[in-house]
Write a protein that holds these residues in place. Structure first.
Motif, PDB file in Angstrom:
ATOM      1  N   ALA A  14       0.832  -1.200   0.000  1.00 14.94           N
ATOM      2  CA  ALA A  14       0.000   0.000   0.000  1.00 14.94           C
ATOM      3  C   ALA A  14       0.867   1.251   0.000  1.00 14.94           C
ATOM      4  O   ALA A  14       1.911   1.286   0.648  1.00 14.94           O
ATOM      5  N   SER A  15       0.415   2.261  -0.704  1.00 14.24           N
ATOM      6  CA  SER A  15       1.139   3.535  -0.671  1.00 14.24           C
ATOM      7  C   SER A  15       0.846   4.290   0.619  1.00 14.24           C
ATOM      8  O   SER A  15       1.676   5.053   1.093  1.00 14.24           O
ATOM      9  N   THR A 114     -18.930  -7.930 -10.343  1.00 11.54           N
ATOM     10  CA  THR A 114     -18.577  -6.529 -10.562  1.00 11.54           C
ATOM     11  C   THR A 114     -17.157  -6.303 -10.071  1.00 11.54           C
ATOM     12  O   THR A 114     -16.605  -7.114  -9.334  1.00 11.54           O
ATOM     13  N   PHE A 115     -16.581  -5.185 -10.504  1.00 13.68           N
ATOM     14  CA  PHE A 115     -15.239  -4.806 -10.081  1.00 13.68           C
ATOM     15  C   PHE A 115     -15.269  -3.470  -9.359  1.00 13.68           C
ATOM     16  O   PHE A 115     -16.130  -2.624  -9.603  1.00 13.68           O
ATOM     17  N   PHE A 116     -14.292  -3.294  -8.461  1.00 12.71           N
ATOM     18  CA  PHE A 116     -14.042  -2.028  -7.780  1.00 12.71           C
ATOM     19  C   PHE A 116     -12.554  -1.998  -7.479  1.00 12.71           C
ATOM     20  O   PHE A 116     -11.833  -2.940  -7.802  1.00 12.71           O
ATOM     21  N   ASN A 117     -12.064  -0.915  -6.893  1.00  5.72           N
ATOM     22  CA  ASN A 117     -10.636  -0.777  -6.632  1.00  5.72           C
ATOM     23  C   ASN A 117     -10.358  -0.486  -5.171  1.00  5.72           C
ATOM     24  O   ASN A 117     -11.148   0.174  -4.499  1.00  5.72           O
ATOM     25  N   ASP A 118      -9.180  -0.938  -4.717  1.00  6.30           N
ATOM     26  CA  ASP A 118      -8.726  -0.550  -3.382  1.00  6.30           C
ATOM     27  C   ASP A 118      -8.127   0.850  -3.476  1.00  6.30           C
ATOM     28  O   ASP A 118      -8.093   1.444  -4.559  1.00  6.30           O
ATOM     29  N   PRO A 119      -7.663   1.440  -2.375  1.00  7.90           N
ATOM     30  CA  PRO A 119      -7.163   2.820  -2.423  1.00  7.90           C
ATOM     31  C   PRO A 119      -5.992   3.048  -3.382  1.00  7.90           C
ATOM     32  O   PRO A 119      -5.770   4.174  -3.822  1.00  7.90           O
ATOM     33  N   ASP A 120      -5.245   1.996  -3.731  1.00  7.79           N
ATOM     34  CA  ASP A 120      -4.141   2.146  -4.669  1.00  7.79           C
ATOM     35  C   ASP A 120      -4.497   1.717  -6.085  1.00  7.79           C
ATOM     36  O   ASP A 120      -3.623   1.599  -6.943  1.00  7.79           O
TER      37      ASP A 120
END
Length: 130
Positions: A14-15, A114-120
């Protein structure tokens, strides 16, 4: 024979460790089993569990390079999580400010996903088994 039994864990860098830890724990429902600061690497490591099973090692490192996502590149494409009710799961995510793609039907299994993204920007998938 090699004798693989199951996937032990998945490592994610994670950044922003605190932001990603909050996302995976508070939004997705993982629990933090243990957490260590590794001074020599200036790095955090959190062990996250899903339904009591150790699943994700969440790391931070100073100045990690961005993950190529588009165009799709070689390597791990995404992580998929099974859910019983994809509509409720999407509503939960959107209630936490997470944008999800439109729910689609897998043409081979006729299952909804469905797709989604984590914070990075790591692509994550919800896949309804039933």
């Amino acid at each position: 024979m090699l004798g693989l039994k199951q996937i032990h864990h998945i490592a994610i860098i994670a950044s922003d460790y605190a932001k990603s830890k909050a996302f995976y724990c508070d939004t997705l429902g993982f629990t933090l089993q243990s957490e260590f600061y590794r001074e020599a690497r200036d790095s955090w490591k959190g062990d996250l569990a899903l339904n009591g099973h150790y699943t994700i090692e969440l790391f931070s490192f100073p100045f990690p390079p961005p993950r190529p996502s588009r165009p799709e590149s070689c390597g791990l494409r995404h992580l998929a999580f099974s859910v019983d009710d994809i509509d409720a799961a999407v509503a939960h995510l959107e209630g936490h400010g997470v944008k999800c793609e439109a729910i689609r039907i897998d043409p081979f299994t006729n299952k909804r996903f469905t797709f989604f993204n984590d914070p990075d920007g790591l692509p994550l998938e919800l896949y309804q088994q039933s």
